[in-house]
Write a protein that holds these residues in place. Sequence first.
Motif, PDB file in Angstrom:
ATOM      1  N   UNK A   1      33.122  30.414  89.144  1.00 21.65           N
ATOM      2  CA  UNK A   1      32.928  29.608  90.279  1.00 21.65           C
ATOM      3  C   UNK A   1      34.040  28.971  91.035  1.00 21.65           C
TER       4      UNK A   1
ATOM      5  N   UNK B   1      22.102  26.296  84.119  1.00 18.59           N
ATOM      6  CA  UNK B   1      22.023  27.641  84.755  1.00 18.59           C
ATOM      7  C   UNK B   1      22.966  27.590  86.170  1.00 18.59           C
ATOM      8  N   UNK B   2      23.103  26.426  86.666  1.00 18.80           N
ATOM      9  CA  UNK B   2      23.722  26.025  87.991  1.00 18.80           C
ATOM     10  C   UNK B   2      22.898  26.703  89.067  1.00 18.80           C
TER      11      UNK B   2
ATOM     12  N   UNK C   1      30.908  20.924  89.743  1.00 15.75           N
ATOM     13  CA  UNK C   1      30.452  21.476  90.753  1.00 15.75           C
ATOM     14  C   UNK C   1      30.139  20.539  91.856  1.00 15.75           C
TER      15      UNK C   1
ATOM     16  N   UNK D   1      27.061  39.982  87.738  1.00 11.60           N
ATOM     17  CA  UNK D   1      27.918  38.896  87.461  1.00 11.60           C
ATOM     18  C   UNK D   1      29.518  39.683  87.011  1.00 11.60           C
TER      19      UNK D   1
ATOM     20  N   UNK E   1      27.899  35.565  90.399  1.00 13.28           N
ATOM     21  CA  UNK E   1      27.109  34.745  89.876  1.00 13.28           C
ATOM     22  C   UNK E   1      25.600  34.606  90.637  1.00 13.28           C
TER      23      UNK E   1
ATOM     24  N   UNK F   1      26.852  36.206  80.030  1.00 11.29           N
ATOM     25  CA  UNK F   1      27.053  35.988  81.435  1.00 11.29           C
ATOM     26  C   UNK F   1      26.237  36.877  82.150  1.00 11.29           C
ATOM     27  N   UNK F   2      26.014  38.196  82.097  1.00  4.90           N
ATOM     28  CA  UNK F   2      25.318  38.881  82.621  1.00  4.90           C
ATOM     29  C   UNK F   2      23.903  38.665  82.755  1.00  4.90           C
ATOM     30  N   UNK F   3      23.435  38.517  81.316  1.00  4.32           N
ATOM     31  CA  UNK F   3      21.772  38.619  81.145  1.00  4.32           C
ATOM     32  C   UNK F   3      21.379  37.094  80.696  1.00  4.32           C
TER      33      UNK F   3
ATOM     34  N   UNK G   1      23.546  37.635  90.461  1.00  7.79           N
ATOM     35  CA  UNK G   1      23.331  37.739  88.925  1.00  7.79           C
ATOM     36  C   UNK G   1      21.844  37.020  88.714  1.00  7.79           C
ATOM     37  N   UNK G   2      21.525  36.204  89.455  1.00  6.42           N
ATOM     38  CA  UNK G   2      20.171  35.377  89.546  1.00  6.42           C
ATOM     39  C   UNK G   2      19.298  36.228  89.785  1.00  6.42           C
TER      40      UNK G   2
ATOM     41  N   UNK H   1      20.343  41.085  86.666  1.00  8.93           N
ATOM     42  CA  UNK H   1      21.180  40.916  85.800  1.00  8.93           C
ATOM     43  C   UNK H   1      22.234  41.948  85.683  1.00  8.93           C
ATOM     44  N   UNK H   2      23.376  41.446  85.559  1.00  8.12           N
ATOM     45  CA  UNK H   2      24.471  42.334  85.454  1.00  8.12           C
ATOM     46  C   UNK H   2      25.437  42.628  86.619  1.00  8.12           C
TER      47      UNK H   2
ATOM     48  N   UNK I   1      20.438  34.560  82.510  1.00  3.46           N
ATOM     49  CA  UNK I   1      19.221  34.320  83.329  1.00  3.46           C
ATOM     50  C   UNK I   1      17.919  35.021  83.128  1.00  3.46           C
ATOM     51  N   UNK I   2      18.263  36.206  82.836  1.00  2.00           N
ATOM     52  CA  UNK I   2      17.199  37.578  82.559  1.00  2.00           C
ATOM     53  C   UNK I   2      16.337  36.767  81.054  1.00  2.00           C
TER      54      UNK I   2
ATOM     55  N   UNK J   1      31.828  30.556  83.104  1.00  2.00           N
ATOM     56  CA  UNK J   1      31.224  30.167  84.443  1.00  2.00           C
ATOM     57  C   UNK J   1      31.967  29.246  85.219  1.00  2.00           C
TER      58      UNK J   1
END
Lengths: 424, 365
Positions: free
Chosen positions: B94, A388-389, B68, A124, A114, B349-351, A117-118, A121-122, B353-354, B90
């Motif tokens: 975590x 987004x944590x 969290x 994670x 995670x 989950x992967x993309x 991944x910031x 991307x990918x 943020x982008x 998520x």
Amino acid sequence: MSAPIEEPGEVLAADGTPLKRSLARALRVQKLRALMLIAPLLIFILVTFILPVADMLYRSVENQIVSETLPKTVVALESWDADSGEAPDEAVFAALAADLQIAAEQKIHTKLGTRLNYENPGMASLFRKSGRQVKKWDLETDGPFKEQFVDVDEDWADPEVWQTIKTYAPKITAGYYLNSVDMKLGADGVEVRPESERIYLTLFGRTLFMSFVITASCIVLGYPVAWLLANLPMKTSNLLMILVLLPFWTSLLVRTSAWKILLQQQGVINDILVWIGLVADDNRLVMINNQLGTIIAMTHILLPFMILPMYSVMQSIQPTYLRAAKSLGATNWTAFWRVYFPQSVPGIGAGSILVFILAIGYYITPALVGGTSGTFISNRIAFHISISLNWGLAAALGGILLAVVLIFYYAYDKIVGIDNVKLG
Amino acid sequence: MTHKTLAALLAATALSTPAIAADMTVVSWGGAYQTSQQKAYADPYMEMHPDVSIIWDESSNDATAKLRAMDEAGNVTWDVVDVEGPDAVRLCDEGLAMEIDVDAQLAPGDDGSTATADFGDSLISECFIPQIVFSTTFGYRTDVEAWGGNTPSDLCAVFDLDTFPGKRALQKSPKKNLEWALLCDGVEKDDLYDVLESDGGIERALAKLDTIKDETVWWSAGAETPQLLADGEVVIGSTYNGRLFSVIEEQHQPVAMLWDYQVFDFDGWIIPANLPAEREAAALEFVKFATDTQRLADQAAYISYGPARASSQPLVGKHAELGIEMAPHMPTNPENAKRYLVNNLDWWADNQDDAEAKFQAWLVK
């Protein structure tokens, strides 16, 4: 012709100890007592304010997760040339297998995924998938691992993945701060982000601009009200004061929702304008979900913070000064501008600081009435905290916001002088 | 206060501690949804277990962040948390949610199927205990004069400003909007994520959204679209299907459903990781009861979300208060699910943020 001064021997207190020491002791007790008196407040501020701020600043650069989760890999990667355009050799993959096996056992490999991944991307799913497989491997007998990793996911052959790991291996990173100013840590150092991903500088600029506009509108609207409050007879001014305070005591959400009902296209104001024929029914004004909506709603919400300090300063201005100016021949305007206004400036100063600093960190009102063009940087901070944590990025954005406020405060002190600010 | 009363108070607190141990904090979304859970799961559970008292906390909206923070502080006060599928993934990543052994820890289906088979596709993460299927879909006003008698029949009506002029409401998030934009830009359903992942894929979707950007109001809470539709602020808007059900059937607003390409999502429970054994056992017992075949079917009597178990589907009956048949209002009803998408958790989950960065940059432009 002065008399010879006697060489002063050591002055003694009544109990024979040197006076200096005795005085110092008495002072120390006094100081301790003073410290004890302020201790509750000091501890309170330390625990609820200083420590959280320090923790936030630390989070904005902290990056131990990579080297803690993949200790061997990070060491093995040191000798890998990031510009080679090729994935590292078997030694690195073996280290990765060893690290990932431990990490997967402790279920922390996904956390690292995670984090990375910031930046890329990918990562994670790459870590989630690989962790599941690596758990089944026997480190002693199942090598070599490079091909097996590539079989799990071909991304492991991609040098970019390794560059990301290498770039974010250090325990302290400037990455979050770079992200907050639309840049990033690439393989060859700092790069500017592609235009389609730039957002934060625009938002910082907009937050500042709108906070200034809101502060200015508060001054323009608040000054006459404060003047009336300070100069009307007690009975009327008390009534007026209630009108100022009533909305101040009303819930923030209620006031914001009220503005929504007033300003929306099918709302009260548009309905009235259509009814009296000023606006065509199919061409109603757009006054909400944009900057205008945010400015109107926030000016209203922050107005009392401007009026109250102004009022308390204006109340202390002697009316006799104005009368004196007029008796000396000044016109109404001159008397106001040359005599009254300068005395009221400290109130404007205090109100402006309050309103500006509150405005710059606001997020509920912009989120509700700001649409897309009226949102603030704090809305992005809230997003990174709760959705987004990405707390590191949120902390960096918050750190920059804090720095901006401090810079403005410093500049304000230099230009206006903080001593000129009066809250009452 | 005298010392005696103080001592008495302290003693009372000490005595009441065993009762506190039986308190269970259940986190949910508030509103009609939480009420449906209360009536279908919590009330019968407390009747069976008089020593347990369930305390509700309406924090699901920011559950991931709060969980969290609690975990970092080493004091998790929640026992069971209702979250959407992506949040469950998520939290699991975590290490904040406990992994579930579905067949061992959840009830088998009433029709004899194993829990794993009964839940099927809804088991999206090792930590997720599925509860309902909901969908994000569109509702439109049925009284728009400018439409000249036309009514939207497919998704692309949203992008058709000529036939269906007026404001739209879309979620302020790239998820779902990018997929819908590409579908109406001529991309096949099966190619969606390949296109999105290719260079310029997200930009292509944003370019399509650009055509309606000026006519769009962006929402972030599910309650906004129903309100906007009811006020006539927008003529067509996306939201959760249960919200639209309540606008149409309970409030009788002139609004209709557009089910085309609804996006399915799952909502369910997670149990925080590393709870003390006693609380963990109590939480597990509760979710086992709350997700059995009958309970999931019961919930559908209060809200129009589909049960996550296959074995619950035939048991879905009438709405408890309105008395209308609920099956036709379920997103999973075959009539409503002719064309649909399922939230692609792995890809997002992967993309996320982008895509989020590009989407937000596009929004503020």
